[in-house]
Write an enzyme that holds these catalytic residues in place. Sequence first.
Site, mmCIF file in Angstrom:
data_model
loop_
_atom_site.group_PDB
_atom_site.id
_atom_site.type_symbol
_atom_site.label_atom_id
_atom_site.label_comp_id
_atom_site.label_asym_id
_atom_site.label_seq_id
_atom_site.Cartn_x
_atom_site.Cartn_y
_atom_site.Cartn_z
ATOM 1 N N GLU A 285 0.840 -1.206 0.000
ATOM 2 C CA GLU A 285 0.000 0.000 0.000
ATOM 3 C C GLU A 285 0.876 1.257 0.000
ATOM 4 O OE1 GLU A 285 -3.227 -0.152 2.880
ATOM 5 O OE2 GLU A 285 -4.173 -1.796 1.799
ATOM 6 N N GLU B 169 -5.077 -8.675 -0.640
ATOM 7 C CA GLU B 169 -5.861 -8.426 0.586
ATOM 8 C C GLU B 169 -7.317 -8.247 0.178
ATOM 9 O OE1 GLU B 169 -4.523 -5.387 3.349
ATOM 10 O OE2 GLU B 169 -2.426 -5.932 2.962
HETATM 11 O O1 AHR Z 1 -5.257 -6.177 6.744
HETATM 12 C C1 AHR Z 1 -5.128 -5.042 7.548
HETATM 13 C C2 AHR Z 1 -4.446 -3.891 6.832
HETATM 14 O O2 AHR Z 1 -5.247 -3.433 5.791
HETATM 15 C C3 AHR Z 1 -3.128 -4.187 6.179
HETATM 16 O O3 AHR Z 1 -2.049 -4.128 7.062
HETATM 17 C C4 AHR Z 1 -3.021 -3.089 5.153
HETATM 18 O O4 AHR Z 1 -2.254 -3.450 4.050
HETATM 19 C C5 AHR Z 1 -4.471 -2.795 4.810
HETATM 20 O O5 AHR Z 1 -4.739 -1.449 4.818
#
Ligand code: AHR
Length: 513
Positions: free
Chosen positions: A194, A317
């Site tokens: 991110e 994710e």
């Molecule tokens: O999964 C939780 C968080 O969400 C992760 O650390 C991040 O990459 C995302 O914003």
Amino acid sequence: MRVIKPLLLALGFGLSATALAATQIQLDSSTQGAVINKNIYGQFAEHLGRGIYEGIWVGQDSKIANTKGWRNDVLAALKDLQVPLVRWPGGCFADEYHWRDGIGPHKQRPVKVNTNWGGVEEDNAVGTHEFFDLVEMLGAEAYVNGNLGTGTPQEMAEWLEYMTAEGKSTLAELRRKNGRDKPFKVHYFAVGNEAWGCGGNMSVEYYTNLYKHYTTFLKTPANNTPKWIASGSHGEDTSWADYMTANIKQKMDAVSFHYYTLPTGQWDVKGAALQFPESDWISTMHRTLAMDGFITNNKVVMDKHDPEKKVGFYVDEWGTWYDVEKGENPGFLYQQNSLRDAIVAALNFNIFHKHADRVHMTNIAQMVNVLQAMILTDKEKMLLTPTYHAFKMYVPFQDATALPLKLSNVPDYKLGELSIPAVSATAAKAKDGHVYLALVNANPNKAETAEINLAGITINSVSGQLLTADAMDAHNTFAKPEAIKPKAFSAKGKNGKLSLELPAKSILVVKVQ
Ligand code: AHR
């Protein structure tokens, strides 16, 4: 008359009134299905809350039975789930993680503050060797996420050398001194996480330059070269996949993408994990189905620069994100998990299968005790969530070849201003040679019928598992850990075709025989 005419015509063709109300499912011969990479069922384990510590790692001296510090009950459940891949150490945590803190004798490891997640102490008990113990015991592939945000190209390059060097370099010898002779197998390596947010608040242009800079120095033996992942964007934004596919021509096997499903779509009040109104059910389904459009749009921009689809699109994710449970540290992202989550998972699997030509990996966030978890623990207690059951039901789809389907006459499920297709389906030819079908009814109030005619594939009978419950938020607790679990299901075909009743809010996965 407009309605009556087709009805009479259909009845004239011998279709019953039930068939008219039923979703029609056929093979879509106009398109070729891709192999559904098993890593679409990948998991994410971050140093976050009780996601690793207590959740899976208890340490060798714990009273909780463990192997090399990893708790046996959770290990057994994850093995049973055939977890194909684990991403570690973050997440946002990755961009503040310095790998040297996590090697050598435990007592000598520095204690840091986990600034992203609750400000708690991170004693680095789980580091590189422990992570590889875990993936090797699970028989899973390793996805290591490098630190771009606060690390240097030298630190990143040296971590890779430490993990993969074969000879007698000082770093390879240090690995041996720490108990590991053979190199670790690194299947995937990401440069930052991110970068647009917690990874450094960068623009895509700046990140792209850094990516090229760092990867120039990332070198590994030819037989242990990971797939290189550039950290991409989230939600509706296609600009990162577009720019990076156009401008990074070396050492980029995939761009990543994140998307979380929040019932309200608002980060300040996301919605509750349990005891939610039906309006939160439909908005959750509606928002999760947006994944399809997000992937489609990113594929369109990537196809411009990479028509041969050499670069993957990894959703590393995804999952539901609710308000934290009362009494929990808000930084721990602990949430309960209900039938709604299982349906969200299944809808996403069906979407990923459809895009398996580009989407070769996804990681649900996260494996244990964090966000949409497979497993919840409370000290020595453990339970399997409905999401765990959905993942397990879909195991036959790992490395299967997708059989694209054409769905017609799909009824809508509507509430207020929102409307979604009630039925979703996927099919594939699995490695065992059998065809598997998965069907989801996202309507929480009404059973639906599906008529399945896979021309060329005779359906004599089907058998498998059904997951459903009376309540939208049916869930397991430590007191009742088996309140919701799949039940055996079987049905007979007729003239090589199949008519199935899908209970309200259900997932059905069956093998065709
Ligand atoms: O999964 C939780 C968080 O969400 C992760 O650390 C991040 O990459 C995302 O914003």
